[in-house]
Design an enzyme around this catalytic site. Sequence first.
Site, PDB file in Angstrom:
ATOM      1  N   ASP A  13     -25.383  32.069 -60.629  1.00 52.44           N
ATOM      2  CA  ASP A  13     -25.338  31.630 -62.016  1.00 52.44           C
ATOM      3  C   ASP A  13     -26.739  31.885 -62.567  1.00 52.44           C
ATOM      4  OD1 ASP A  13     -24.574  30.132 -64.365  1.00 52.44           O
ATOM      5  OD2 ASP A  13     -25.794  28.499 -63.570  1.00 52.44           O
ATOM      6  N   LEU A  14     -26.871  31.944 -63.875  1.00 50.51           N
ATOM      7  CA  LEU A  14     -28.190  32.254 -64.452  1.00 50.51           C
ATOM      8  C   LEU A  14     -28.945  31.004 -64.906  1.00 50.51           C
ATOM      9  CD1 LEU A  14     -30.170  34.491 -65.566  1.00 50.51           C
ATOM     10  CD2 LEU A  14     -28.954  34.236 -67.724  1.00 50.51           C
ATOM     11  N   ASP A  15     -28.396  30.363 -65.976  1.00 46.98           N
ATOM     12  CA  ASP A  15     -29.099  29.237 -66.604  1.00 46.98           C
ATOM     13  C   ASP A  15     -29.182  28.050 -65.643  1.00 46.98           C
ATOM     14  OD1 ASP A  15     -29.389  30.457 -69.218  1.00 46.98           O
ATOM     15  OD2 ASP A  15     -27.236  30.150 -69.498  1.00 46.98           O
ATOM     16  N   THR A  21     -33.665  27.771 -68.220  1.00 46.47           N
ATOM     17  CA  THR A  21     -33.196  27.824 -69.610  1.00 46.47           C
ATOM     18  C   THR A  21     -32.241  26.688 -69.966  1.00 46.47           C
ATOM     19  OG1 THR A  21     -31.651  29.429 -68.716  1.00 46.47           O
ATOM     20  CG2 THR A  21     -33.387  30.298 -70.133  1.00 46.47           C
ATOM     21  N   LYS A  49     -22.860  21.951 -69.241  1.00 44.85           N
ATOM     22  CA  LYS A  49     -23.470  22.890 -68.298  1.00 44.85           C
ATOM     23  C   LYS A  49     -22.438  23.865 -67.765  1.00 44.85           C
ATOM     24  CE  LYS A  49     -27.493  20.839 -66.116  1.00 44.85           C
ATOM     25  NZ  LYS A  49     -27.996  20.469 -64.783  1.00 44.85           N
ATOM     26  N   VAL A  51     -20.394  25.816 -69.174  1.00 45.11           N
ATOM     27  CA  VAL A  51     -19.243  26.214 -70.004  1.00 45.11           C
ATOM     28  C   VAL A  51     -19.697  27.056 -71.197  1.00 45.11           C
ATOM     29  CG1 VAL A  51     -17.937  24.150 -69.298  1.00 45.11           C
ATOM     30  CG2 VAL A  51     -19.127  24.147 -71.467  1.00 45.11           C
ATOM     31  N   SER A 118     -22.381  34.654 -65.038  1.00 42.34           N
ATOM     32  CA  SER A 118     -22.897  33.710 -66.040  1.00 42.34           C
ATOM     33  C   SER A 118     -21.966  33.608 -67.228  1.00 42.34           C
ATOM     34  CB  SER A 118     -24.275  34.188 -66.520  1.00 42.34           C
ATOM     35  OG  SER A 118     -24.687  33.431 -67.634  1.00 42.34           O
ATOM     36  N   ALA A 119     -21.898  32.399 -67.808  1.00 43.73           N
ATOM     37  CA  ALA A 119     -21.102  32.198 -69.017  1.00 43.73           C
ATOM     38  C   ALA A 119     -21.850  32.666 -70.255  1.00 43.73           C
ATOM     39  CB  ALA A 119     -20.772  30.716 -69.168  1.00 43.73           C
ATOM     40  N   LYS A 121     -23.672  34.739 -73.108  1.00 44.57           N
ATOM     41  CA  LYS A 121     -23.619  36.051 -73.767  1.00 44.57           C
ATOM     42  C   LYS A 121     -25.016  36.646 -73.890  1.00 44.57           C
ATOM     43  CE  LYS A 121     -19.323  35.245 -76.139  1.00 44.57           C
ATOM     44  NZ  LYS A 121     -18.569  35.002 -77.345  1.00 44.57           N
ATOM     45  N   LYS A 149     -15.950  29.373 -67.063  1.00 48.22           N
ATOM     46  CA  LYS A 149     -15.963  28.332 -66.027  1.00 48.22           C
ATOM     47  C   LYS A 149     -15.484  27.015 -66.634  1.00 48.22           C
ATOM     48  CE  LYS A 149     -20.172  30.497 -64.264  1.00 48.22           C
ATOM     49  NZ  LYS A 149     -21.632  30.406 -64.136  1.00 48.22           N
ATOM     50  N   GLU A 173     -24.965  27.673 -57.922  1.00 48.30           N
ATOM     51  CA  GLU A 173     -24.599  27.040 -59.197  1.00 48.30           C
ATOM     52  C   GLU A 173     -25.353  25.744 -59.432  1.00 48.30           C
ATOM     53  OE1 GLU A 173     -23.121  26.860 -61.960  1.00 48.30           O
ATOM     54  OE2 GLU A 173     -21.914  28.656 -62.026  1.00 48.30           O
ATOM     55  N   ASP A 174     -25.588  25.434 -60.708  1.00 45.33           N
ATOM     56  CA  ASP A 174     -26.174  24.125 -61.029  1.00 45.33           C
ATOM     57  C   ASP A 174     -25.212  23.271 -61.840  1.00 45.33           C
ATOM     58  OD1 ASP A 174     -26.327  25.591 -63.435  1.00 45.33           O
ATOM     59  OD2 ASP A 174     -27.945  24.302 -64.150  1.00 45.33           O
TER      60      ASP A 174
HETATM   61  C1  BG6 Z   1     -24.204  28.800 -69.492  1.00 46.42           C
HETATM   62  C2  BG6 Z   1     -24.945  27.524 -69.850  1.00 46.42           C
HETATM   63  O1  BG6 Z   1     -24.912  29.506 -68.526  1.00 46.42           O
HETATM   64  O2  BG6 Z   1     -24.043  29.617 -70.657  1.00 46.42           O
HETATM   65  C3  BG6 Z   1     -24.252  26.808 -70.991  1.00 46.42           C
HETATM   66  O3  BG6 Z   1     -24.973  26.679 -68.715  1.00 46.42           O
HETATM   67  C4  BG6 Z   1     -24.103  27.755 -72.170  1.00 46.42           C
HETATM   68  O4  BG6 Z   1     -25.027  25.688 -71.364  1.00 46.42           O
HETATM   69  C5  BG6 Z   1     -23.346  29.013 -71.726  1.00 46.42           C
HETATM   70  O5  BG6 Z   1     -23.351  27.124 -73.212  1.00 46.42           O
HETATM   71  C6  BG6 Z   1     -23.171  30.017 -72.850  1.00 46.42           C
HETATM   72  O6  BG6 Z   1     -24.434  30.535 -73.207  1.00 46.42           O
HETATM   73  P1  BG6 Z   1     -24.729  31.426 -74.483  1.00 46.42           P
HETATM   74  O7  BG6 Z   1     -26.124  31.957 -74.204  1.00 46.42           O
HETATM   75  O8  BG6 Z   1     -23.701  32.493 -74.556  1.00 46.42           O
HETATM   76  O9  BG6 Z   1     -24.669  30.516 -75.648  1.00 46.42           O
HETATM   77 MG    MG Z   2     -26.093  27.030 -64.922  1.00 47.12          MG
END
Ligand code: BG6
Ligand code: MG
Length: 213
Positions: A13-15, A21, A49, A51, A118-119, A121, A149, A173-174
């Site tokens: 996972d990224l964030d 972030t 987190k 989603v 990662s979710a 964008k 997710k 994952e976190d």
């Molecule tokens: C996930 C984060 O990695 O990405 C969520 O944990 C975030 O908090 C989701 O809503 C979507 O991210 P973005 O950058 O497309 O708004």
């Molecule tokens: Mg995360």
Amino acid sequence: MELNNRIKALIFDLDGVLVDTAHFHYLAWKEICSKYGMDLSLNDNLRLKGVSRTESLNIILNINNKSISQGEKQQILVEKNQCYLKLIETLNSNDLLPGALELLKSGKEHGLKIGLGSASKNATAILERTKIVEYFDYVVDGNMVKNSKPAPEVFKLCANKLAIEPEYCLVFEDSIAGVQAAKTANMSSVGVGFPADIVVADKHVDTLLNIKI
Ligand code: BG6
Ligand code: MG
């Protein structure tokens, strides 16, 4: 924690796992909430987190008992991202979380496939800015999946593109949603960070520094 030697791919996972972030997502949502007369506690933030942006807004509206038009939703989603992008304007490789770079390097040296699930964008831009994009054999981000997710789609697609069966993939994952996604995809998972967030993961580490391949 030592890696099981049947593992052939690491999917990150990224964030909040590779890059610091997660709190910027929270701060951006807080700003949006105060603008639109809504509330978001730290505790409720745990539900956001992992989603997607759209689903996060739906959860926030639900918590605040608010219903708004599709047009207003779109407007808020754009504003949230503008706010988030502003907060991460100066993001760079110093914002990588402890052990992230070391684990990516070590994974590569040991011939493991490396994927991102990662979710977000904004994932590819963040990988580029933090200078880790070169470590990834395949990147799945929020633009590529329909069901975010806790649906398993993001990890299944990644494993498929890496050509590794799910049972040989290990997900980092976190978030609870992310661990659930990994489980549903039939992958093992490591929860990174505060264990209370991620009690459902197979293993836990405080930071990626604690992973040895
Ligand atoms: C996930 C984060 O990695 O990405 C969520 O944990 C975030 O908090 C989701 O809503 C979507 O991210 P973005 O950058 O497309 O708004
Ligand atoms: Mg995360």
